[in-house]
Design a protein around this motif. Structure first.
Motif, PDB file in Angstrom:
ATOM      1  N   CYS A  22       0.864  -1.182   0.000  1.00 61.51           N
ATOM      2  CA  CYS A  22       0.000   0.000   0.000  1.00 61.51           C
ATOM      3  C   CYS A  22       0.901   1.232   0.000  1.00 61.51           C
ATOM      4  O   CYS A  22       1.818   1.326   0.820  1.00 61.51           O
ATOM      5  N   THR A  23       0.626   2.147  -0.911  1.00 60.83           N
ATOM      6  CA  THR A  23       1.405   3.379  -1.004  1.00 60.83           C
ATOM      7  C   THR A  23       0.482   4.578  -0.942  1.00 60.83           C
ATOM      8  O   THR A  23      -0.500   4.643  -1.689  1.00 60.83           O
ATOM      9  N   ALA A  24       0.798   5.495  -0.068  1.00 62.18           N
ATOM     10  CA  ALA A  24       0.040   6.737   0.057  1.00 62.18           C
ATOM     11  C   ALA A  24       0.862   7.877  -0.514  1.00 62.18           C
ATOM     12  O   ALA A  24       2.064   7.955  -0.294  1.00 62.18           O
ATOM     13  N   SER A  25       0.189   8.757  -1.257  1.00 63.03           N
ATOM     14  CA  SER A  25       0.885   9.891  -1.857  1.00 63.03           C
ATOM     15  C   SER A  25      -0.014  11.126  -1.812  1.00 63.03           C
ATOM     16  O   SER A  25      -1.224  11.024  -1.639  1.00 63.03           O
ATOM     17  N   GLY A  26       0.612  12.271  -2.008  1.00 64.98           N
ATOM     18  CA  GLY A  26      -0.118  13.530  -1.947  1.00 64.98           C
ATOM     19  C   GLY A  26       0.548  14.458  -0.962  1.00 64.98           C
ATOM     20  O   GLY A  26       1.688  14.241  -0.542  1.00 64.98           O
ATOM     21  N   ASN A  27      -0.185  15.459  -0.549  1.00 69.39           N
ATOM     22  CA  ASN A  27       0.360  16.454   0.363  1.00 69.39           C
ATOM     23  C   ASN A  27       0.242  15.953   1.814  1.00 69.39           C
ATOM     24  O   ASN A  27      -0.495  16.507   2.618  1.00 69.39           O
ATOM     25  N   ILE A  28       1.021  14.919   2.097  1.00 66.79           N
ATOM     26  CA  ILE A  28       0.951  14.269   3.403  1.00 66.79           C
ATOM     27  C   ILE A  28       1.941  14.906   4.367  1.00 66.79           C
ATOM     28  O   ILE A  28       3.115  15.048   4.038  1.00 66.79           O
ATOM     29  N   ILE A  29       1.449  15.245   5.534  1.00 66.23           N
ATOM     30  CA  ILE A  29       2.316  15.777   6.579  1.00 66.23           C
ATOM     31  C   ILE A  29       2.759  14.659   7.506  1.00 66.23           C
ATOM     32  O   ILE A  29       3.937  14.550   7.859  1.00 66.23           O
ATOM     33  N   SER A  30       1.827  13.833   7.886  1.00 67.76           N
ATOM     34  CA  SER A  30       2.158  12.693   8.739  1.00 67.76           C
ATOM     35  C   SER A  30       1.078  11.628   8.592  1.00 67.76           C
ATOM     36  O   SER A  30      -0.063  11.926   8.261  1.00 67.76           O
ATOM     37  N   ILE A  31       1.480  10.386   8.826  1.00 68.35           N
ATOM     38  CA  ILE A  31       0.542   9.265   8.805  1.00 68.35           C
ATOM     39  C   ILE A  31       0.480   8.655  10.190  1.00 68.35           C
ATOM     40  O   ILE A  31       1.514   8.275  10.758  1.00 68.35           O
ATOM     41  N   ASN A  32      -0.716   8.583  10.742  1.00 68.10           N
ATOM     42  CA  ASN A  32      -0.892   8.005  12.071  1.00 68.10           C
ATOM     43  C   ASN A  32      -1.029   6.489  12.003  1.00 68.10           C
ATOM     44  O   ASN A  32      -0.375   5.767  12.750  1.00 68.10           O
ATOM     45  N   SER A  33      -1.889   6.024  11.133  1.00 68.02           N
ATOM     46  CA  SER A  33      -2.107   4.585  11.056  1.00 68.02           C
ATOM     47  C   SER A  33      -2.325   4.153   9.616  1.00 68.02           C
ATOM     48  O   SER A  33      -2.818   4.919   8.787  1.00 68.02           O
ATOM     49  N   MET A  34      -1.942   2.917   9.374  1.00 65.52           N
ATOM     50  CA  MET A  34      -2.198   2.285   8.080  1.00 65.52           C
ATOM     51  C   MET A  34      -2.873   0.949   8.381  1.00 65.52           C
ATOM     52  O   MET A  34      -2.318   0.133   9.131  1.00 65.52           O
ATOM     53  N   GLY A  35      -4.038   0.761   7.819  1.00 64.40           N
ATOM     54  CA  GLY A  35      -4.810  -0.432   8.125  1.00 64.40           C
ATOM     55  C   GLY A  35      -5.191  -1.205   6.887  1.00 64.40           C
ATOM     56  O   GLY A  35      -5.269  -0.650   5.796  1.00 64.40           O
ATOM     57  N   TRP A  36      -5.387  -2.480   7.099  1.00 67.36           N
ATOM     58  CA  TRP A  36      -5.821  -3.376   6.022  1.00 67.36           C
ATOM     59  C   TRP A  36      -7.192  -3.951   6.367  1.00 67.36           C
ATOM     60  O   TRP A  36      -7.427  -4.390   7.501  1.00 67.36           O
ATOM     61  N   TYR A  37      -8.059  -3.940   5.373  1.00 67.79           N
ATOM     62  CA  TYR A  37      -9.410  -4.473   5.505  1.00 67.79           C
ATOM     63  C   TYR A  37      -9.663  -5.375   4.303  1.00 67.79           C
ATOM     64  O   TYR A  37      -8.943  -5.309   3.301  1.00 67.79           O
TER      65      TYR A  37
END
Length: 121
Positions: A22-37
């Motif tokens: 899983c890859t997140a992109s964009g104007n991200i400042i911080s990521i708290n959690s990454m979850g799978w469903y």
């Protein structure tokens, strides 16, 4: 706006393994959690696993001992290593990312489009 993309799904035999990314992109400042469903045909979406920014992990009972979630904070990515797959693991797997983004450091929660995992002999 934050975009989330999953990859790594496919067809695997019972007892086999797959690794989802899983890859997140964009104007991200911080990521708290990454979850799978995951969502199987005719069923509601259900929680599989998650990992916090401090690497604290939570697993659904169905995933304990078989799945391992990890993340790379520098790359805004998460992986889900799935071993000992069985027929009941067949589903579309989704990644959910939560954190802060944008010029005002607003909270966000974004879903990917999902990746199909099929376990079949």
């Amino acid at each position: 706006q934050v975009q989330v993309v999953e990859s790594g799904g496919g067809l695997v035999q019972p007892g086999g393994s797959l690794r989802l990314s899983c890859t997140a992109s964009g104007n991200i400042i911080s990521i708290n959690s990454m979850g799978w469903y995951r969502q199987a045909p005719g069923k509601e979406r259900e929680f599989v696993a998650s990992i916090s920014k401090d690497d604290n992990t939570v697993y659904a009972d169905s995933a304990k001992g078989r799945f391992t979630v990890s993340r790379d904070n520098a790359k805004n990515t998460s992986s889900l290593q799935m071993d000992s797959l069985n027929l009941e693991d067949t589903a579309v797997y989704y990644c959910n990312v939560r954190g802060r983004s944008g010029p005002r450091s607003s909270n966000f929660g974004s879903w990917g489009q999902g990746t199909q995992v099929t376990v079949s002999s």
